[in-house]
Design a protein around this motif. Structure first.
Motif, PDB file in Angstrom:
ATOM      1  N   HIS A  27      52.381 124.433  64.044  1.00 50.97           N
ATOM      2  CA  HIS A  27      53.284 123.152  64.324  1.00 50.97           C
ATOM      3  C   HIS A  27      53.690 122.726  62.905  1.00 50.97           C
ATOM      4  O   HIS A  27      52.648 122.623  62.013  1.00 50.97           O
ATOM      5  N   ALA A  28      54.838 122.027  62.840  1.00 57.85           N
ATOM      6  CA  ALA A  28      55.150 121.470  61.608  1.00 57.85           C
ATOM      7  C   ALA A  28      56.190 120.396  62.177  1.00 57.85           C
ATOM      8  O   ALA A  28      56.550 120.398  63.145  1.00 57.85           O
ATOM      9  N   ASN A  29      56.404 119.341  61.105  1.00 54.06           N
ATOM     10  CA  ASN A  29      57.268 118.446  61.221  1.00 54.06           C
ATOM     11  C   ASN A  29      57.669 117.981  59.629  1.00 54.06           C
ATOM     12  O   ASN A  29      56.950 117.627  58.901  1.00 54.06           O
ATOM     13  N   PHE A  30      59.035 118.555  59.332  1.00 53.95           N
ATOM     14  CA  PHE A  30      59.689 118.446  58.190  1.00 53.95           C
ATOM     15  C   PHE A  30      60.187 117.109  57.829  1.00 53.95           C
ATOM     16  O   PHE A  30      61.136 116.651  58.611  1.00 53.95           O
ATOM     17  N   GLY A  31      59.878 116.463  57.004  1.00 48.74           N
ATOM     18  CA  GLY A  31      60.550 115.046  56.580  1.00 48.74           C
ATOM     19  C   GLY A  31      61.751 115.270  55.520  1.00 48.74           C
ATOM     20  O   GLY A  31      62.298 116.407  55.443  1.00 48.74           O
ATOM     21  N   ALA A  32      62.189 113.978  55.149  1.00 42.80           N
ATOM     22  CA  ALA A  32      63.473 113.936  54.477  1.00 42.80           C
ATOM     23  C   ALA A  32      63.497 114.916  53.190  1.00 42.80           C
ATOM     24  O   ALA A  32      64.480 115.530  52.779  1.00 42.80           O
ATOM     25  N   ALA A  33      62.357 115.451  52.476  1.00 40.59           N
ATOM     26  CA  ALA A  33      62.377 116.201  51.398  1.00 40.59           C
ATOM     27  C   ALA A  33      62.996 117.447  51.706  1.00 40.59           C
ATOM     28  O   ALA A  33      63.327 118.142  50.700  1.00 40.59           O
ATOM     29  N   TYR A  34      62.890 117.902  52.976  1.00 39.88           N
ATOM     30  CA  TYR A  34      63.414 119.286  53.386  1.00 39.88           C
ATOM     31  C   TYR A  34      65.013 119.333  53.775  1.00 39.88           C
ATOM     32  O   TYR A  34      65.162 120.471  54.555  1.00 39.88           O
ATOM     33  N   GLU A  35      65.497 118.399  53.873  1.00 44.51           N
ATOM     34  CA  GLU A  35      66.800 118.371  54.080  1.00 44.51           C
ATOM     35  C   GLU A  35      67.808 119.260  53.618  1.00 44.51           C
ATOM     36  O   GLU A  35      67.949 119.105  52.509  1.00 44.51           O
ATOM     37  N   GLY A  36      68.636 119.905  54.394  1.00 41.63           N
ATOM     38  CA  GLY A  36      69.628 120.658  53.881  1.00 41.63           C
ATOM     39  C   GLY A  36      70.781 119.987  54.569  1.00 41.63           C
ATOM     40  O   GLY A  36      71.332 118.938  54.025  1.00 41.63           O
ATOM     41  N   PRO A  37      71.361 120.582  55.748  1.00 40.30           N
ATOM     42  CA  PRO A  37      72.624 119.350  56.275  1.00 40.30           C
ATOM     43  C   PRO A  37      72.200 118.390  56.870  1.00 40.30           C
ATOM     44  O   PRO A  37      70.870 118.317  57.058  1.00 40.30           O
ATOM     45  N   PRO A  38      72.826 117.358  57.010  1.00 42.11           N
ATOM     46  CA  PRO A  38      72.381 115.889  57.196  1.00 42.11           C
ATOM     47  C   PRO A  38      71.683 115.906  58.348  1.00 42.11           C
ATOM     48  O   PRO A  38      72.044 116.514  59.467  1.00 42.11           O
ATOM     49  N   GLY A  39      70.247 115.569  58.620  1.00 37.15           N
ATOM     50  CA  GLY A  39      69.391 115.399  59.592  1.00 37.15           C
ATOM     51  C   GLY A  39      68.686 116.853  59.890  1.00 37.15           C
ATOM     52  O   GLY A  39      67.904 116.626  60.999  1.00 37.15           O
ATOM     53  N   CYS A  40      68.936 117.761  59.107  1.00 45.47           N
ATOM     54  CA  CYS A  40      68.541 118.901  59.296  1.00 45.47           C
ATOM     55  C   CYS A  40      67.564 119.683  58.355  1.00 45.47           C
ATOM     56  O   CYS A  40      67.659 119.423  57.276  1.00 45.47           O
ATOM     57  N   VAL A  41      66.671 120.407  58.735  1.00 44.70           N
ATOM     58  CA  VAL A  41      65.888 121.152  57.822  1.00 44.70           C
ATOM     59  C   VAL A  41      66.605 122.379  57.175  1.00 44.70           C
ATOM     60  O   VAL A  41      67.422 123.111  57.879  1.00 44.70           O
ATOM     61  N   HIS A  42      66.414 122.369  55.635  1.00 40.70           N
ATOM     62  CA  HIS A  42      67.214 123.499  55.135  1.00 40.70           C
ATOM     63  C   HIS A  42      66.812 124.660  55.393  1.00 40.70           C
ATOM     64  O   HIS A  42      65.492 125.144  55.656  1.00 40.70           O
ATOM     65  N   GLY A  43      67.527 125.712  55.699  1.00 42.41           N
ATOM     66  CA  GLY A  43      67.185 127.123  55.959  1.00 42.41           C
ATOM     67  C   GLY A  43      66.114 127.838  55.080  1.00 42.41           C
ATOM     68  O   GLY A  43      65.483 128.520  55.592  1.00 42.41           O
ATOM     69  N   GLY A  44      66.373 127.473  53.843  1.00 39.54           N
ATOM     70  CA  GLY A  44      65.318 128.332  52.986  1.00 39.54           C
ATOM     71  C   GLY A  44      63.973 127.602  53.348  1.00 39.54           C
ATOM     72  O   GLY A  44      62.779 128.365  53.251  1.00 39.54           O
ATOM     73  N   TRP A  45      63.652 126.334  53.766  1.00 37.57           N
ATOM     74  CA  TRP A  45      62.307 125.930  54.290  1.00 37.57           C
ATOM     75  C   TRP A  45      62.123 126.402  55.381  1.00 37.57           C
ATOM     76  O   TRP A  45      60.828 126.816  55.638  1.00 37.57           O
ATOM     77  N   VAL A  46      62.907 126.645  56.378  1.00 36.93           N
ATOM     78  CA  VAL A  46      62.728 127.294  57.443  1.00 36.93           C
ATOM     79  C   VAL A  46      62.164 128.686  57.391  1.00 36.93           C
ATOM     80  O   VAL A  46      61.047 129.316  57.808  1.00 36.93           O
ATOM     81  N   ALA A  47      62.886 129.595  56.339  1.00 39.89           N
ATOM     82  CA  ALA A  47      62.521 130.879  55.937  1.00 39.89           C
ATOM     83  C   ALA A  47      61.197 130.970  55.274  1.00 39.89           C
ATOM     84  O   ALA A  47      60.319 131.787  55.659  1.00 39.89           O
ATOM     85  N   ALA A  48      60.811 130.112  54.599  1.00 40.67           N
ATOM     86  CA  ALA A  48      59.546 130.068  54.082  1.00 40.67           C
ATOM     87  C   ALA A  48      58.471 129.682  54.738  1.00 40.67           C
ATOM     88  O   ALA A  48      57.227 130.261  54.882  1.00 40.67           O
ATOM     89  N   ALA A  49      58.538 128.800  55.756  1.00 40.70           N
ATOM     90  CA  ALA A  49      57.633 128.779  56.964  1.00 40.70           C
ATOM     91  C   ALA A  49      57.322 129.881  57.812  1.00 40.70           C
ATOM     92  O   ALA A  49      56.249 130.223  58.019  1.00 40.70           O
TER      93      ALA A  49
END
Length: 128
Positions: free
Chosen positions: A13-35
């Motif tokens: 389980h995860a909940n990504f905050g603003a520091a992980y933003e890529g497109p507005p309001g969305c998690v950057h794909g690089g952080w998704v891949a790292a997770a």
């Protein structure tokens, strides 16, 4: 958080905050891949021959929202000699936002122990 959910499966389980933003309001794909790399790495170790990531393929299906409780469901799909195969899916509620597959290559035991020793030496040098 990640926990074993079956003999060769896990849930995280995860909940990504603003520091992980890529497109507005969305998690950057690089952080998704790292997770995915982290969670799939956990589950592949359940197969008994932990190793290094050889291949990681992530397919982004929908934007992954920030500030949302997310769930990773991952499992081992097979082993072949030194390789362990794993795959998983990422959900925001009932919506699958991404899926991944990975191949891990088990480490030669002597090489793995040498890396641990090297790390310990580096840590010791930094604390001196």
């Amino acid at each position: 958080s990640v926990r074993q959910s079956g003999p060769l499966s896990a849930e995280a389980h995860a909940n990504f905050g603003a520091a992980y933003e890529g497109p507005p309001g969305c998690v950057h794909g690089g952080w998704v891949a790292a997770a995915f790399d982290e969670v799939l790495g956990f589950v592949q170790s359940l197969a008994g021959s932990p190793g290094f990531t050889g291949t990681l393929i992530v397919r982004y299906r929908k934007p992954t929202p920030l500030h949302t409780d997310l769930r990773f469901d991952v499992h081992v799909t097979g082993t072949e000699r030194r390789k362990t195969f794993a795959e998983g899916k990422l959900y925001a509620g009932d919506v699958m936002t991404a899926e991944a597959e990975a191949i891990f290559v088990s480490a030669d035991r002597e090489r793995f122990l040498a890396l641990i020793k090297q790390r310990e030496q580096l840590v010791q040098k930094r604390t001196e």
